[in-house]
Design a protein around this motif. Structure first.
Motif, PDB file in Angstrom:
ATOM      1  N   ARG A  24      32.930  85.011  57.409  1.00 24.99           N
ATOM      2  CA  ARG A  24      33.157  85.598  58.736  1.00 24.99           C
ATOM      3  C   ARG A  24      32.578  87.015  58.809  1.00 24.99           C
ATOM      4  O   ARG A  24      31.903  87.381  59.773  1.00 24.99           O
ATOM      5  CB  ARG A  24      34.664  85.626  59.018  1.00 24.99           C
ATOM      6  N   ALA A  25      32.816  87.804  57.761  1.00 26.61           N
ATOM      7  CA  ALA A  25      32.355  89.184  57.770  1.00 26.61           C
ATOM      8  C   ALA A  25      30.835  89.264  57.763  1.00 26.61           C
ATOM      9  O   ALA A  25      30.240  90.078  58.482  1.00 26.61           O
ATOM     10  CB  ALA A  25      32.928  89.923  56.561  1.00 26.61           C
ATOM     11  N   GLU A  26      30.183  88.416  56.959  1.00 20.08           N
ATOM     12  CA  GLU A  26      28.726  88.455  56.911  1.00 20.08           C
ATOM     13  C   GLU A  26      28.118  88.079  58.257  1.00 20.08           C
ATOM     14  O   GLU A  26      27.155  88.707  58.711  1.00 20.08           O
ATOM     15  CB  GLU A  26      28.195  87.520  55.835  1.00 20.08           C
ATOM     16  N   LEU A  27      28.673  87.080  58.911  1.00 17.14           N
ATOM     17  CA  LEU A  27      28.165  86.702  60.229  1.00 17.14           C
ATOM     18  C   LEU A  27      28.290  87.845  61.226  1.00 17.14           C
ATOM     19  O   LEU A  27      27.365  88.123  62.001  1.00 17.14           O
ATOM     20  CB  LEU A  27      28.911  85.460  60.734  1.00 17.14           C
ATOM     21  N   MET A  28      29.443  88.531  61.184  1.00 18.59           N
ATOM     22  CA  MET A  28      29.638  89.627  62.131  1.00 18.59           C
ATOM     23  C   MET A  28      28.712  90.797  61.827  1.00 18.59           C
ATOM     24  O   MET A  28      28.241  91.480  62.738  1.00 18.59           O
ATOM     25  CB  MET A  28      31.105  90.094  62.105  1.00 18.59           C
ATOM     26  N   VAL A  29      28.423  91.041  60.548  1.00 22.31           N
ATOM     27  CA  VAL A  29      27.471  92.091  60.185  1.00 22.31           C
ATOM     28  C   VAL A  29      26.107  91.791  60.777  1.00 22.31           C
ATOM     29  O   VAL A  29      25.456  92.662  61.379  1.00 22.31           O
ATOM     30  CB  VAL A  29      27.372  92.216  58.644  1.00 22.31           C
ATOM     31  N   ARG A  30      25.647  90.565  60.627  1.00 26.10           N
ATOM     32  CA  ARG A  30      24.320  90.205  61.128  1.00 26.10           C
ATOM     33  C   ARG A  30      24.267  90.237  62.653  1.00 26.10           C
ATOM     34  O   ARG A  30      23.264  90.654  63.246  1.00 26.10           O
ATOM     35  CB  ARG A  30      23.930  88.831  60.588  1.00 26.10           C
ATOM     36  N   ILE A  31      25.345  89.803  63.302  1.00 27.73           N
ATOM     37  CA  ILE A  31      25.375  89.832  64.766  1.00 27.73           C
ATOM     38  C   ILE A  31      25.351  91.268  65.276  1.00 27.73           C
ATOM     39  O   ILE A  31      24.596  91.617  66.192  1.00 27.73           O
ATOM     40  CB  ILE A  31      26.616  89.086  65.293  1.00 27.73           C
TER      41      ILE A  31
END
Length: 665
Positions: free
Chosen positions: A230-237
């Motif tokens: 979840r955190a990695e996806l939000m970083v990229r977004i």
């Protein structure tokens, strides 16, 4: 006056329509019970529905077709016991060994294909067979057909997808019964995860410097961990949003839904009369084909279209209550191409059954995400805040109270993950932009030894130093987007090799000594194995003011190794594996808890703030939030390849990458 001799012929003139005989109902019940007792009542109800609405013949054909759908060859898919699956897999592998014996010996491919065709037809492998023959890869496929382990995986995947499809058709998956995933599917997914975790706890890997970990240890640091995913996806977004603002792209949020005929049930639990029996995978294929048409149009250059449309972002696939997938797209679009992108997305979304009732509102929705400050709240509008809730509720439900239908978000998230896994559907996909695999490899270089760092190209070293300098990982991803655009970062792969030790004899002295030869490594099916070793960096042009080194000027690219360790599975008893696991857990607890605790807390605070911002309000102030560990590039909280200090690592001066990438080829 005429005399009516036989009144019987007039007796049924006004009589009601005759009911189907009890004999046929009894036969239907017998046939339904042969399929599976859990589904028998639903099968009989389906038979009665078709008999009432159509005819007795149609009802019998429908029931017979449903009965056949419970079979994978001769295997009944509801028999999910491991012993039953293994027995059938062993039977199939032996049968294929017998059929293909002459081919393996003499290599007559044409006859082998003819002889194995029946097995493939009965197990829905005809298209696979045709594909491998066209590609000239039949030998590898033939070896797979002879492998019981391959058949076990095939049986399990087929059974899971077919059970979900049947459950959906018969009304077991909808808001009135079980949302997103069948009750059988939820139990099987939970059991599978538990068995998988127990297996990972008992598998020990060792690298070439002697560090040992269980797979469970390593999985906690990978995208298998929902919090990291979840955190990695939000970083990229969030990084994409910053990059889009730099390029002055506009953010749009699209929702695309399948036509009515792909939806099995209404919210009330009643069957949709337009439903044509398609499964979850077929509905996803419809959306994929729609997107393929749009991407083809976007990339094509014609006399009326002189450039490709520029956009990037993320796609989220999630289920309706009846498990029919729909897509959410967050796209950052070049203003020059905005109207074309919107127009053609709507066109392709409405192309099939676009005139049906309610299609205009239900099938396609678009929202432009505002930019700047919200005068009412004083906070900044955010695309990341808009999509955060969709990301969280499709992973673990963290920071989301209820789902779309008012149910507990955490429980729903487990069902959604089960829906994705059992139907083989990809939940999240990046659209455009640089590839995340190269980003992960680049980040590994922050943990290399001083000796290896000294040999690194000055350009690459400056890139690593730049990444290390960012306090927020979203800033690092934004910079990486620019860097990748300039230098064309790609993966550096090599053919995997193994050491073959042979004995050599000195003819003069008679001394016997070992000789090590390297040869290409092949998998169980005789296919060469590639492995990622590092990255390739193209020198298209350098950042302004960067001192160009003479040694780099001799080539148009830089090749840098990022994988320093080789991993092997070692033989270990359960007790030995438990000891390794306990040691690593103790190391993890003994590391800098304050730093990690602060990182996780800040990441959670960020996501809470993101999802609290309702999509209608867009009132998220990203500038006031501290990204510290959601966004600290090297903590391991936000990426599967990030390192955690003190957890199975050398002293800082001797550090090398020690973590195992579970997703590597």
């Amino acid at each position: 006056m005429a005399v009516i001799e036989n009144l019987a012929e007039y007796a049924l003139v006004s009589a009601p329509k005759a009911k189907y005989p009890d004999f046929w109902l009894g036969e239907a019940k017998k046939l339904a019970n042969r399929c599976n007792k859990y589904y028998s009542t639903a099968l009989v109800n389906e038979w009665q529905r078709v008999a009432k609405n159509k005819s007795l013949k149609d009802a019998n054909i429908r029931l017979k077709k449903l009965q056949e759908s419970f079979k994978f060859g001769d295997f009944v898919i509801t028999d999910t016991q491991d012993e039953a699956v293994s027995d059938y897999a062993n039977t199939l592998s032996i049968k294929c060994i017998t059929i293909l014996a002459n081919y393996m010996q003499f290599g007559d491919e044409e006859k082998a294909v003819q002889h194995i065709q029946n097995v493939c037809d009965r197990h829905e492998l005809s298209e696979d067979l045709e594909t491998v023959v066209k590609r000239g890869e039949f030998r590898g496929f033939a070896l797979r057909l002879q492998d019981a382990k391959w058949w076990r995986g095939k049986i399990k995947r087929f059974s899971a997808r077919r059970i979900e499809k049947i459950s959906r058709e018969l009304g077991f998956i909808n808001k009135a019964r079980s949302m997103y995933c069948s009750e059988v599917g939820k139990r099987e997914h939970k059991r599978s995860k538990q068995l998988g975790f127990e297996h990972m706890e008992n598998v020990v890997l060792e690298n070439n410097v002697g560090d040992q970990y269980t797979l469970a240890d390593l999985a906690e640091l990978s995208n298998s961990n929902p919090a990291i995913r979840r955190a990695e996806l939000m970083v990229r977004i969030a990084g994409f949003e910053q990059y889009a603002k730099e390029r002055q792209f506009n953010a749009w949020f699209f929702t695309i839904t399948c036509p009515s005929k792909y939806h099995s049930h209404h919210l009330s639990g009643h069957r949709n009369k337009k439903f044509q029996g398609s499964g979850q995978k077929e509905a996803q294929d419809y959306l994929c084909k729609l997107w393929a048409k749009f991407r083809s149009k976007a990339k094509r250059i014609t006399k009326d279209k002189d450039e490709e449309w520029e956009f990037f972002g993320f796609r989220v696939a999630e289920p309706h209550h009846d498990a029919t997938p729909h897509w959410h797209l967050l796209l950052f679009i070049n203003p020059r191409h905005e109207s074309e992108v919107r127009s053609f997305l709507r066109k392709y979304a409405m192309e099939e059954d676009g005139n049906e009732r309610g299609a205009y509102k239900a099938r396609f929705d678009e929202t432009k995400i505002k930019q700047g400050l919200n005068e009412a709240t004083g906070k900044e509008y955010s695309a990341a805040g808009y999509i955060a809730k969709y990301v969280a509720k499709n992973i673990d439900g963290e920071h989301v109270d209820v789902d779309t239908y008012g149910e507990d978000a955490r429980a729903s998230a487990q069902s959604i993950v089960g829906w994705s896994s059992r139907n083989g559907l990809r939940q999240f996909q990046q659209v455009g932009g640089p590839k995340v695999s190269q980003w992960r490899e680049l980040r590994r270089l922050a943990n290399i030894s001083e000796e290896d760092e000294a040999e690194m190209s000055p350009l690459l070293k400056s890139a690593i130093d730049k990444l290390e300098s960012f306090e927020h990982a979203a800033d690092a991803w934004c910079w990486y987007c620019r860097f990748s655009d300039q230098h064309g970062l790609s993966l550096y792969k090599i053919a995997k090799t193994v050491d073959d030790i042979i004995e050599s004899v000195d003819t003069e002295t008679g001394e016997v000594f070992p000789l090590t030869l390297q040869k290409p490594s092949v998998n169980y099916y005789g296919e060469f194995i590639d492995q990622i070793k590092g990255i390739d960096l193209s020198l298209n042009f350098l950042p302004e003011g960067f001192p160009y080194p003479v040694e780099d000027n001799q080539s148009n690219h830089i090749r840098q190794k990022t994988r320093f360790y080789d991993w092997t599975i070692i033989n270990a008893t359960k007790a030995e594996a438990a000891e390794v696991r306990a040691t690593n857990v103790a190391k993890k607890l003994a590391m800098n808890e304050a730093k990690l605790g602060e990182a996780v807390a800040v990441a959670d605070d960020l996501l809470t703030a993101l999802v609290v911002a309702a999509p209608e309000s867009f009132d998220l102030d990203l500038e006031s939030l501290d990204f510290k560990a959601l966004c600290a590039p090297w903590t391991g909280v936000n990426n599967c390849t990030g390192s955690v200090e003190g957890f199975g690592q050398k002293p800082e001066a001797q550090q090398q990458q020690t973590l195992f990438d579970l997703n590597r080829p």
